[in-house]
Design a protein around this motif. Structure first.
Motif, mmCIF file in Angstrom:
data_model
loop_
_atom_site.group_PDB
_atom_site.id
_atom_site.type_symbol
_atom_site.label_atom_id
_atom_site.label_comp_id
_atom_site.label_asym_id
_atom_site.label_seq_id
_atom_site.Cartn_x
_atom_site.Cartn_y
_atom_site.Cartn_z
ATOM 1 N N LYS A 64 0.809 -1.225 0.000
ATOM 2 C CA LYS A 64 0.000 0.000 0.000
ATOM 3 C C LYS A 64 0.837 1.268 0.000
ATOM 4 C CE LYS A 64 -0.772 -0.383 4.934
ATOM 5 N NZ LYS A 64 -1.692 -0.982 5.871
ATOM 6 N N ASN A 65 2.029 1.221 0.546
ATOM 7 C CA ASN A 65 2.889 2.406 0.571
ATOM 8 C C ASN A 65 3.757 2.553 -0.676
ATOM 9 O OD1 ASN A 65 1.904 3.145 3.105
ATOM 10 N ND2 ASN A 65 3.404 1.864 4.150
ATOM 11 N N TYR A 66 3.638 1.616 -1.609
ATOM 12 C CA TYR A 66 4.467 1.639 -2.818
ATOM 13 C C TYR A 66 3.710 2.126 -4.046
ATOM 14 C CZ TYR A 66 7.844 -1.047 -0.144
ATOM 15 O OH TYR A 66 8.740 -1.449 0.804
ATOM 16 N N GLY A 67 2.394 2.209 -3.956
ATOM 17 C CA GLY A 67 1.589 2.679 -5.084
ATOM 18 C C GLY A 67 1.179 1.574 -6.029
ATOM 19 N N GLU A 68 2.096 0.658 -6.308
ATOM 20 C CA GLU A 68 1.769 -0.475 -7.171
ATOM 21 C C GLU A 68 2.624 -1.670 -6.746
ATOM 22 O OE1 GLU A 68 4.620 0.073 -11.040
ATOM 23 O OE2 GLU A 68 2.769 1.236 -10.999
ATOM 24 N N ILE A 69 2.244 -2.820 -7.229
ATOM 25 C CA ILE A 69 2.988 -4.027 -6.897
ATOM 26 C C ILE A 69 4.311 -4.007 -7.668
ATOM 27 C CG2 ILE A 69 3.000 -6.550 -7.020
ATOM 28 C CD1 ILE A 69 -0.102 -6.384 -6.875
ATOM 29 N N PRO A 70 5.432 -4.038 -6.964
ATOM 30 C CA PRO A 70 6.724 -4.019 -7.669
ATOM 31 C C PRO A 70 6.942 -5.326 -8.425
ATOM 32 C CG PRO A 70 7.051 -4.344 -5.310
ATOM 33 C CD PRO A 70 5.598 -4.113 -5.513
ATOM 34 N N ARG A 71 7.614 -5.225 -9.544
ATOM 35 C CA ARG A 71 7.919 -6.393 -10.380
ATOM 36 C C ARG A 71 9.423 -6.556 -10.473
ATOM 37 N NH1 ARG A 71 3.393 -9.378 -12.064
ATOM 38 N NH2 ARG A 71 1.650 -7.948 -12.067
ATOM 39 N N GLN A 72 9.852 -7.801 -10.517
ATOM 40 C CA GLN A 72 11.264 -8.088 -10.718
ATOM 41 C C GLN A 72 11.405 -9.455 -11.362
ATOM 42 O OE1 GLN A 72 13.094 -7.793 -6.952
ATOM 43 N NE2 GLN A 72 12.108 -9.562 -6.078
ATOM 44 N N ASP A 73 12.590 -9.753 -11.824
ATOM 45 C CA ASP A 73 12.863 -11.044 -12.412
ATOM 46 C C ASP A 73 13.497 -11.934 -11.355
ATOM 47 O OD1 ASP A 73 13.428 -13.244 -13.925
ATOM 48 O OD2 ASP A 73 14.915 -12.267 -15.207
ATOM 49 N N TRP A 74 12.701 -12.841 -10.768
ATOM 50 C CA TRP A 74 13.183 -13.720 -9.724
ATOM 51 C C TRP A 74 14.221 -14.704 -10.267
ATOM 52 C CZ3 TRP A 74 12.391 -12.560 -4.849
ATOM 53 C CH2 TRP A 74 11.297 -11.758 -4.516
ATOM 54 N N ASN A 75 14.258 -14.895 -11.566
ATOM 55 C CA ASN A 75 15.236 -15.809 -12.164
ATOM 56 C C ASN A 75 16.669 -15.317 -11.948
ATOM 57 O OD1 ASN A 75 13.217 -17.554 -13.260
ATOM 58 N ND2 ASN A 75 12.877 -16.030 -14.860
ATOM 59 N N GLN A 76 16.832 -14.024 -11.723
ATOM 60 C CA GLN A 76 18.169 -13.450 -11.517
ATOM 61 C C GLN A 76 18.752 -13.805 -10.169
ATOM 62 O OE1 GLN A 76 18.013 -9.255 -12.227
ATOM 63 N NE2 GLN A 76 17.512 -9.497 -14.378
ATOM 64 N N TYR A 77 17.937 -14.354 -9.268
ATOM 65 C CA TYR A 77 18.399 -14.660 -7.914
ATOM 66 C C TYR A 77 18.855 -16.105 -7.760
ATOM 67 C CZ TYR A 77 16.441 -10.165 -6.755
ATOM 68 O OH TYR A 77 16.187 -8.820 -6.716
ATOM 69 N N MET A 78 19.064 -16.795 -8.892
ATOM 70 C CA MET A 78 19.512 -18.196 -8.838
ATOM 71 C C MET A 78 21.011 -18.264 -8.656
ATOM 72 S SD MET A 78 17.166 -20.154 -11.617
ATOM 73 C CE MET A 78 17.912 -19.478 -13.056
#
Length: 157
Positions: free
Chosen positions: A143-157
């Motif tokens: 709620k404090n970010y305005g929108e749901i943040p998106r990221q590429d979780w594949n980069q965390y492998m």
């Protein structure tokens, strides 16, 4: 009734997929590494979510998983039922009838009364979870970010 660990893990999978970059599916490897659970176990959970048509999979080198539905159309009950099956809190294995078999009609009436109480509680529990969507949860979390943040979780492998 106690939900299994699988439900929490499925909710985490949905959170990962809901925040995954919309252009790229999240790999099962990225998911099981983020959850710190075995690959085979995550694949079983993913399969249940696919069968329930909550998520979809894409095969190939750049394959992975993405959410099939709009987040507003996925309730917490959908996820619980995909993993645990329908919710029934009272096992009803006949103990009451056996324990009070000398009181046939009274035992039957008592069993029906108890079963009815648990059935009403199950309905209320189901309704509560049916009325909360993944979108509701994520909107509250971010709620404090305005929108749901998106990221590429594949980069965390």
């Amino acid at each position: 009734m106690k939900l299994t660990n699988a439900t929490e893990q499925a909710l985490a999978i949905i959170a990962i997929l809901a925040t995954q970059d919309e252009e790229l599916p999240a790999s099962s490897k990225a998911i099981y590494q983020k959850l710190s659970v075995s690959q085979s176990y995550v694949k079983k959970l993913l399969r249940k979510l696919v069968v329930s048509k909550i998520i979809e999979g894409v095969s190939g080198n750049n394959g992975g998983f993405y959410i099939e539905k709009n987040l507003r159309d996925i309730s917490l009950l959908d996820i619980v039922e995909a993993i645990e099956g329908p919710f029934h809190s009272f096992p009803h294995i006949g103990v009451l009838e056996r324990a009070f078999s000398d009181f046939n009609e009274i035992a039957q009436n008592g069993n029906e009364t108890i079963t009815e109480v648990f059935t009403h509680a199950d309905i209320a529990w189901n309704e509560e979870l049916r009325n909360v969507t993944v979108q509701d949860v994520l909107s509250d979390v971010f709620k404090n970010y305005g929108e749901i943040p998106r990221q590429d979780w594949n980069q965390y492998m």
